[in-house]
Write an enzyme that holds these catalytic residues in place. Structure first.
Site, short mmCIF file in Angstrom:
data_model
loop_
_atom_site.label_atom_id
_atom_site.label_comp_id
_atom_site.label_asym_id
_atom_site.label_seq_id
_atom_site.Cartn_x
_atom_site.Cartn_y
_atom_site.Cartn_z
N ARG A 45 0.83 -1.20 0.00
CA ARG A 45 0.00 0.00 0.00
C ARG A 45 0.88 1.26 0.00
O ARG A 45 0.65 2.19 -0.77
CB ARG A 45 -0.91 -0.01 1.24
CG ARG A 45 -1.74 1.25 1.46
CD ARG A 45 -2.76 1.44 0.39
NE ARG A 45 -3.78 2.41 0.78
CZ ARG A 45 -4.57 3.02 -0.07
NH1 ARG A 45 -4.46 2.78 -1.37
NH2 ARG A 45 -5.48 3.88 0.34
N THR A 91 -12.85 -1.06 12.25
CA THR A 91 -13.48 -1.66 13.42
C THR A 91 -14.54 -2.64 12.93
O THR A 91 -15.73 -2.31 12.86
CB THR A 91 -14.12 -0.58 14.33
OG1 THR A 91 -14.82 0.38 13.52
CG2 THR A 91 -13.05 0.14 15.13
N THR A 126 -15.16 3.94 13.96
CA THR A 126 -16.50 3.82 14.54
C THR A 126 -16.50 2.83 15.69
O THR A 126 -16.03 1.69 15.56
CB THR A 126 -17.50 3.35 13.48
OG1 THR A 126 -17.49 4.28 12.39
CG2 THR A 126 -18.91 3.27 14.05
N CYS A 266 -19.75 -0.08 7.05
CA CYS A 266 -20.47 0.80 7.98
C CYS A 266 -21.87 0.29 8.33
O CYS A 266 -22.12 -0.17 9.43
CB CYS A 266 -20.54 2.21 7.41
SG CYS A 266 -18.94 3.03 7.31
#
Length: 430
Positions: A45, A91, A126, A266
């Site tokens: 990356r 998360t 989150t 999400c």
């Protein structure tokens, strides 16, 4: 005794921990104004970013080039000179649909080893209300030897990145901010306000900011669950759901949600963080979990509908092959995180059918690594007994119904998960 906070914006040197869909766009914006170090453990990356490429397609090469104060590192030592740290690690949930805080805990351990007196750690990942101060802060204290709100300080500013959305970018989405003391809160708010053109909203506490984030996607999840349930009812009544929604949508305050698979990092994940915390304090959240159960069942429902249609058409046998168009969790985006298209595939394969999956956006290596799915580069014409249009990529829109049907045999079933094609051109849709 709480130490007076005295860090200024002019002296800010930022370290971003995690350079994924959330961390990279933020690092790029901060890097236009402040000395910024982007940290990630993925060497490949970092290599592509140093070459000016972003495989997530969230940041264009010219934007990377404009961030002239941004550098990259994969070592903790590379973060040692920073005085503000922003944590943007994933998360996820585990196989039991419980919060998996290991990435967050690892990031906290990392920061505990490099943080110095007077530094600020801002979390964007989150979490459930209380996680920052109940989980992350004690880890930093244990590894640094510093005391919270004396030796170091914290903030929470939840991410609002929408992968693949070129209109709503990190700078054009209003940012919720918070801090562990009033002085820190004002500093965190000013820091984000300096790069977020849409402005900021300063919450009264870290817990309020955490709660605000986790309910954003819980609300969307429940709205989609309602529409999915309506789609199940209307299907049994022989009524087209899309036509019903179009009619209802003529009222000014009708919310424009559509049925479908609920995946991604999400909406399909965040509600489980809230329900986990609720259960910890002795409350069983019935409505939120009911919505989650319904949305998690939609892949199996779609597969069942395809099987029924193929059975009625007598186009199903042990050698039947299905073409799945799209694997990403949403259209025009390579993001495969928590895609629920895999539920359709697994269910069809449980019936003994063979599935070919084609997605012009997804990374073949990531698809195989994450799900054991080998993407095909191009579907074969006149080859399939069933076709499932699972993701509304623009390439599929451009193909049109005739070219999509050409992949199937003369009596092939075409099922449209996204209501992308005309109703009279498909055999079934949500």
């Amino acid at each position: 005794m709480t130490k007076t906070f005295d860090l200024s914006l002019e002296a800010t040197r930022i370290g971003i921990v995690g350079l994924g869909y959330v961390g990279l766009p933020l690092a790029v914006e901060f890097g236009k104004r402040y000395p910024t170090i982007g940290y990630d453990v993925n060497k490949a990356r970092l290599a592509e970013l140093r070459e000016g490429r972003d495989s997530s397609l969230e940041v264009e090469p010219e934007e990377l080039a404009q961030s002239n104060q941004l550098a990259y590192t994969d070592t903790p030592e590379g973060l040692a000179d920073c005085n503000v740290y922003v944590v943007t690690v994933p998360t996820p949930i585990n196989a039991h649909r419980q919060p998996d805080l290991r990435p967050l805990e690892s990031a906290s351990q990392l920061l505990g080893k490099v943080i110095k007196p007077g530094c600020v750690v801002v979390f964007e990942s989150t979490v459930y209300p209380g996680a920052t101060e109940e989980v992350c802060i004690p880890i930093i204290e244990a590894h640094s030897g510093l005391k919270y709100n004396q030796g170091f300080f914290a903030g929470y500013s939840p991410e609002r990145i929408n992968p693949g959305d070129k209109e709503h970018r990190v700078t054009t989405i209003k940012k919720v901010t918070s801090g562990s003391t009033p002085e820190v809160a004002r500093f965190v708010d000013a820091l984000y306000a300096s790069v977020i053109s849409a402005g900021t909203h300063l919450a009264s506490s870290i817990r309020v900011a955490e709660a605000a984030k986790v309910i954003e996607n819980t609300q969307r999840d429940l709205n989609i669950a309602l529409i999915n349930e309506l789609a199940l009812i209307f299907n049994k009544l022989g009524i087209d759901t899309e036509e019903v929604l179009e009619a209802a949508g003529t009222k000014w305050n009708f919310l424009p949600f559509r049925p479908g698979l609920v995946g991604g990092h999400c909406i399909g994940v965040d509600p489980y963080y809230l329900t986990h915390k609720a259960q910890q304090i002795g409350y069983h959240p019935e409505i939120i979990l009911a919505g989650r159960r319904l949305n998690d069942s939609m892949g199996a429902y779609v597969a069942g509908q395809v099987i029924k249609l193929m059975t009625r058409r007598c186009s199903i046998n042990k050698d039947s092959r299905i073409l799945i168009l799209g694997l990403a969790f949403k259209e025009n985006c390579p993001d495969l995180r928590n895609t629920r298209v895999v539920d359709i595939i697994q269910e069809l394969e449980d019936y003994g059918l063979q599935c070919d999956v084609h997605d012009p956006w997804a990374s073949p290596s990531e698809a195989e690594h994450e799900y054991g799915i080998r993407l095909i580069e191009q579907p074969t014409a006149n080859h399939y007994d069933g076709i499932v249009l699972a993701v509304a990529h623009r390439q599929f829109v451009e193909l049109g119904v005739d070219n999509i049907r050409a992949f199937g045999k003369p009596n092939a079933v075409l099922y449209d998960v996204k209501a992308l094609l005309p109703r009279d051109a498909v055999d079934g849709r949500l």
